[in-house]
Structure formats: C-alpha cells, structure tokens
Motif scaffolding. Structure first.
Motif: not given
Length: 523
Positions: A31-41, A167-174
């Motif tokens: 979930s959280s990692m996909l947010y970061g991925y979609n920001l930069a993709v 803070l694990i979700p924010s790490i996965f966003i990064c």
C-alpha cells in the motif's frame, strides 16, 4: 487461558514479534510503497507518454496537439493522482468503520488491479483516457492506504514500539520513490516500449499483500471497542504479542471504551465541533498541512533543473536523482530507528527546522551563484538537506501523531480531516508554485522557510511528547491543556499561568493542586 495471560512477563509486551513486523512490512509493501512509486513513476517516461498522447490524437482527428495542449494533457495525468487521493481520503472514515482497518486494506486492492489493467493496456487500446483514469484510480487507493496503514499499525502496536512501526509506512514510501527512479533508468524500463509495463507494475506488490494479509488478525482495538468481540480481541493480541501479558492492554482498552460517551464513530462535522479535542484537531491540521506546504514537492519538481544549473551533465542527472532517492531511504531508516529513543517532537522540530534552513540556503545560493560559482554546489547540498530533513521526521510522524492524539471514536474522522488537508495542500503547492516562482524568483523558497519555521515552533510549544504513552494518557495530557486555557480565559491574568513541564507544554498536576489549595486558603 486466563492464567497464561496473567502469568506471562509484562515486559515482553513491548517486544517486536515476527507477527508485528510481518504485518507492518506487508501492509506497507502493498500500500504505502505504491504511493511513493506513483509519485515518481511518471517522471522518467514523460516524453514517451506525451508522444503516445499526440499519436493517439493524430490517429483520431488527423491532426496532433500543439506543445501547450500536450503539456496540459500531461499535467492532468500527473495532477489527477492528487485528486484521486483527495477522494480516497474522504472515504476513509466510512470504510474503516464498515470493514475494519485490515478489511479496508484488503478490499481496496481491487482499485490497484483495475488501475494496473487500465494503464497496462492503454497503448494496446490506443486510449489516453485509460492512462488518466488509471492514475485517478491509483490516487484513490493511495488516499485510502495513506491513512489506513498508519491507523492499523498504530492500533496493533505496543505503546513503546508504536513509533517505530508507525514510521515503517514512510520508509516504504521512500523505497517506492527509489524503486521508480531505479526502474526508470534507460537501462531498465526507461525505454519507449516499456512505459505501460512501468506504470502497471503496481499490481505486483498488491497481489502479494492480497494473498497474505487476510491471514493476519484485525486491529484488537477495533474488535473490542467497536465490535465488542472480546474473544477475537484476545486471539488477535495473542497473535501479535506471542507470550506476553495482554490483560493490561485489554484493561486499558476497556478503560478507553468506558470513557467514551458512545462507541459510534464520530463524523467529521462532529469532530470539528467537539471542543474536548480542539487542540488535537488544530495540531493535526497544522502538521499535515505543513508537511506538504513545506515545499518538498516543489523541490522534487525542480531537482533536475537545480542539478543542471550546478553543472552536472544532463545524461548523468538521472543517476544523481537516483542518488537523492537513496539518501531519502537512508534518512527514513534513521528516523525509524531513532524515534523510540528521541521521541516524536525532536524528529518533527529538527526536521522542519533543518528544512527551513536549507530553503533559505537555496535562496541565497541561487542569488549568488552567478557571481560565486561554488554556490551551485551549495544549492545541490540544500536540496539533499531538504529531502533528508523531510524523510527523517515530517514525512511520517504526522500520520503517526494523528493516530496517537485521538481515541477510538474520533480516529477515523481525524484521519479523514488530516488526509484531505494533506492532498489539498499537495495539489495547491503543485498548482501555485510555478506562478510563485515566476513572480518571486529565488525568494519563493523563503515562503517555504517561513512555513517550516512556523510548524516547528507550533510543535515545540503546543504538541506534547507521546512516546511510550497510552491513548488514554495522551488524551488526558490534552485535556489538562484545554483546562489550562479555559482557566486563563475565565480567571484573572495572575490566577493561573501555563507552565512547561518535561517538554510537554502541559500543566503539572501538582501545580494545579497547589494553586487550587492557595485559592481555597485565601477564601
């Protein structure tokens, strides 16, 4: 069973168990990692997507789009993600009440599969609308998960590791941003023929989450306080705590349940009108808006231009950008592993303050770099500093704090408010910054410097430290703060003054009793 519960060592209840770590990584990964991925993709294949749009329009109408219209179409593709995020954040309160925290994450995976199919087959179907709609749908999923994942992890975690898990979700966003930067290199998926696959890769992590997450229990607090299912609560706690004393946690939940006038979820309107949580609401508004209005999105948008002005060869800029992504991940890990030692307040105050200093540094370097060539490298250092400062604290702590400041009945509405303001502020910065940059030039970064400084000051003076405290204890700290301000308004100026105690900004109980005793004696 009761004897097993009571006799276990209470100290172990704070330990990180494999089950806790597994559900934190799994929920964040899908979930959280996909947010970061979609920001930069969309950054790497930007030209390929524009070319696809133009060729599609030519195939339909016989004529292509001019550069301005093409840029507008691409800007819509980028910004519609934030609009979807706003829609998703407005749905959080209803979803988590109806389906639960884990249930919402599992059910929302259908959005990712729908979006992945739309974007993955868009070129085959010669439909630019499928790309835009797919981005909108992924935004809805990100808007939901960005609030639900921290809420879920905050409720299943013991109080003394709640910060680390939060803070694990924010790490996965990064990690998501970094993954998109790596995969976007020309040697991997940064080629014209690969961009639909590049956009649709989000289905992979979500598929893994869908296969495994249903096997984990729901939030114990949700099961007990809202569903009144004691048996399921005990089962969930034993799953997450292994061998530990869960009796004390159940008693703490029951105490919170008794303190609520109703276990029904408070609406957003009810939350905003509830004077008993006024300072909590103001606090989440300030820190969640400040997180986006700090200028981090503007920095990301102009990173390539700043690096180019610093003299970095254009072919090497993509690798330099990947380097900043790696620094982002490292900074996120530093924040995650230090939050339980340092606390929430130092990470937010330090992060926002450092970002403000670096924003001022960018202004100074941009003004002087025409006369002092060395200043170009100062600007690069300030960009890296802003990114690092953001990821250490402001990137993740606001979501964690939103869970900690509210009781069970108010938490869904609080996340709806926080998430909505987060996405609105995100969209506002992206829309306003180009005009601000044109009108103010290098001085536009001073606006972000002022915002970062103001948020840091607010956290310092108003928000208490929540480390290693129960939700009830945190609520009582804010209740005492409200009591102080009420007394100051009703009494004379010299009757009662706000005192700062242990960095909390709350009134010491002994001081209250002492001053009340003095007034009683005077009578």
């Amino acid at each position: 069973m009761a004897e097993e519960v009571v006799l276990c060592n209470a100290k172990l209840s704070g330990n990180l168990t494999p089950s806790l770590l597994a559900v934190a990584f799994l929920a964040s990964f899908g979930s959280s990692m996909l947010y970061g991925y979609n920001l930069a993709v969309v950054n790497s294949p930007a030209e390929y997507i524009k070319d696809f749009y133009n060729r599609t329009i030519v195939g339909r109408n016989g004529t292509g789009l001019d550069e301005e219209a093409l840029t507008l179409m691409y800007s819509l593709t980028v910004s519609v993600f934030a609009i979807g995020g706003l829609v998703g954040s407005l749905m959080v309160g209803t979803l988590v009440t109806k389906f639960g925290r884990k249930g919402t994450l599992v059910n929302s995976t259908v959005l990712v599969f729908l979006a992945g199919a739309l974007m993955g087959f868009s070129r085959t179907c010669a439909s630019l609308e499928m790309v835009i709609i797919g981005r909108f749908v992924t935004g809805i999923h990100s808007g939901i998960s960005l609030s639900v994942v921290p809420m879920y992890l905050g409720e299943i975690a013991p109080k003394n590791v709640r910060g680390f898990l939060g803070l694990i979700p924010s790490i996965f966003i990064c990690i998501g941003v970094f993954s998109a930067q790596i995969l976007g290199l020309h040697e991997l998926l940064g080629k014209e023929e690969h961009w639909p696959l590049f956009l649709s890769l989000v289905v992979g992590p979500t598929l893994i989450q869908l296969m495994l997450l249903p096997w984990f229990p729901e939030s114990p607090r949700y099961l007990l306080i809202e569903k009144r299912n004691v048996h399921a609560t005990i089962t969930a706690l034993k799953w997450y705590r292994a061998k530990c004393n869960i009796q004390s946690e159940i008693e703490e939940m029951q105490e919170e349940q008794r303190s609520l006038s109703s276990v029904n979820t408070v609406s957003v309107f009810g939350l905003l009108l509830d004077k008993s949580v006024r300072w909590q609401v103001i606090s989440i508004i300030v820190i969640n808006m400040g997180m986006q209005l700090s200028g981090i999105d503007a920095i990301w948008f102009y990173t390539n231009a700043i690096f180019e002005n610093a003299g970095i060869p254009r072919p090497q800029i993509q690798y330099t950008t990947v380097g900043t992504g790696a620094i982002e991940v490292i900074a996120g890990l530093i924040g995650g592993f230090t939050i339980e030692r340092l606390g929430r307040r130092p990470l937010m105050i330090g992060g926002f303050s450092f970002m403000g200093i670096c924003c001022a540094g960018i202004t100074l370097s941009l003004i002087l770099q025409a006369h002092v060539p060395f200043m170009r490298y100062i600007s690069v250092g300030c960009v890296i500093g802003i990114i690092a400062g953001f990821c250490i604290g402001p990137a993740g702590v606001p979501f964690l704090i939103t869970a900690e400041l509210f009781k069970q009945s108010h938490r869904p509405a609080a996340y709806t408010v926080a998430g909505s303001l987060n996405w609105i502020s995100n969209f506002t910065v992206g829309f306003v910054f180009p005009f601000l940059q044109m009108s103010a030039g290098a001085f536009c970064y001073l606006v972000f410097c002022g915002i970062c400084s103001a948020v840091a000051a607010y956290v310092f003076f108003i928000i208490p430290e929540t480390r290693n405290k129960t939700f009830m204890e945190i609520s009582q700290m804010f209740a005492s703060k409200e009591s102080v301000f009420s007394r100051q308004r009703l009494g004379s100026v010299g009757q009662l003054k706000l005192k700062k105690m242990n960095g909390y900004g709350t009134l010491d109980n002994a001081s209250i009793k002492g001053e009340e005793g003095e007034r009683t004696g005077d009578k």
